[in-house]
Design an enzyme around this catalytic site. Structure first.
Site, short mmCIF file in Angstrom:
data_model
loop_
_atom_site.label_atom_id
_atom_site.label_comp_id
_atom_site.label_asym_id
_atom_site.label_seq_id
_atom_site.Cartn_x
_atom_site.Cartn_y
_atom_site.Cartn_z
N GLU A 38 5.44 1.90 -17.25
CA GLU A 38 6.57 1.84 -16.32
C GLU A 38 7.47 3.06 -16.48
O GLU A 38 8.02 3.55 -15.51
CB GLU A 38 7.38 0.54 -16.53
CG GLU A 38 6.63 -0.74 -16.21
CD GLU A 38 6.11 -0.81 -14.77
OE1 GLU A 38 6.63 -0.09 -13.90
OE2 GLU A 38 5.16 -1.58 -14.53
N CYS A 194 -2.82 -3.72 9.70
CA CYS A 194 -2.23 -4.49 8.59
C CYS A 194 -2.55 -5.98 8.69
O CYS A 194 -2.39 -6.58 9.76
CB CYS A 194 -0.72 -4.27 8.61
SG CYS A 194 0.15 -5.28 7.42
S1 SF4 Z 1 5.82 -3.26 8.68
FE1 SF4 Z 1 4.49 -3.28 6.88
S2 SF4 Z 1 3.97 -5.41 6.58
FE2 SF4 Z 1 4.74 -5.21 8.67
S3 SF4 Z 1 2.96 -4.89 9.94
FE3 SF4 Z 1 3.72 -2.88 9.39
S4 SF4 Z 1 2.59 -2.33 7.53
FE4 SF4 Z 1 2.33 -4.53 7.83
#
Ligand code: SF4
Length: 276
Positions: A38, A194
């Site tokens: 870390e 995503c």
């Molecule tokens: S803002 Fe982030 S979590 Fe939301 S759809 Fe886009 S990449 Fe995915």
């Protein structure tokens, strides 16, 4: 009905199972390894941090080996990472830990120099399996965008239980960190591919760049000065100025801040020496 928090955990953990990055420290519960990693990985990409982590753990497998070494040796190994006062704080922490182990400090690792709430929670989560969220910039960004939040701290405080219920805090924390740096990136998040997209609020705020430019900065000069002293041990201000081709005002500022951080000592006759 499945809550938004449950959907978030399910989808991000599924993503993590298929996409997690493999590092030697990923499965460890050794608090020293976690503290090392870390400290090294602050403001450093994980692939690069991993290289330094391996060097450090080979040289200093536990706090006692670092504590009985010298600050100079730690700084030499640290060369190239920048932010040298982090290495100094790590060295100071090793001195404390060689007398009082992690178990004696548990759960308040913030008594160690350089350990703040994030690293404290990382040690609690990864070494002790505590149900805590390790909030860093990646984690805050993912929460803020997905749940549409202005106040992540308040959200995490109020939702700690539903977020961590039934899951390993290590897995969830690492999943969100990886996801934040690989998918929900600061710039150009990969929303179109995503896996969280369907339920995400996409609360994407444009971030102003505030960080100081490295080239010509005090940070750059401090790094160059320390590198020179790691080779020479001691040098006059005149020699340093000539070698680093800088003006005196900038040099004095760099020397002053390095001395304040305990990395060097200004001696008689304008001599500057690295602390060991
Ligand atoms: S803002 Fe982030 S979590 Fe939301 S759809 Fe886009 S990449 Fe995915």
């Amino acid at each position: 009905m499945e809550t938004k928090t449950k959907k978030f955990k399910r989808d991000i953990l599924n993503w993590y199972n298929n996409n997690k990055r493999d590092y030697s420290w990923r499965e460890t519960n050794d608090p020293w390894k976690i503290l090392l990693l870390e400290t090294i990985s602050q403001q450093t990409q994980l692939d690069r941090a991993d290289i330094y982590f391996k060097l450090f753990i080979e040289e200093f497998p536990n706090p006692a080996t670092m504590a009985s070494s010298s600050l100079k040796k730690v700084l030499i190994l640290w060369s190239g990472l920048g932010y040298n006062n982090r290495a100094k704080r790590l060295y100071e922490s090793s001195k404390i830990l060689s007398k009082n182990g992690f178990d004696e400090l548990y759960p308040n690792f913030e008594v160690l120099p350089g350990v703040g709430p994030y690293t404290n929670n990382a040690i609690l989560s990864f070494a002790y399996g505590e149900k805590v969220i390790t909030r860093d910039v990646n984690v805050d960004r993912v929460f803020s965008r997905y749940f549409g939040l202005n106040d992540v701290e308040n959200f995490v405080h109020n939702n700690k239980k539903p977020l961590l219920n039934g899951v390993s805090s290590r897995d969830l924390n690492q999943a969100i960190m990886d996801f934040g740096s690989m998918i929900c990136k600061t710039k150009n998040p990969l929303c179109s591919t995503c896996v969280l997209e369907k339920n995400c609020e996409k609360n994407i705020v444009k971030i102003k760049k505030t960080q100081e430019t490295f080239s010509g900065s005090n940070r750059e000069l401090r790094g160059a000065l320390l590198k020179l002293l790691l080779n020479e041990n001691v040098a006059s201000l005149e020699t340093i100025q000539k070698n680093l081709k800088t003006d005196k005002v900038k040099l004095l500022k760099a020397v002053g801040t390095l001395e304040k951080d305990g990395l060097i000592t200004i001696k008689k006759n304008n001599l500057v020496e690295i602390n060991s």
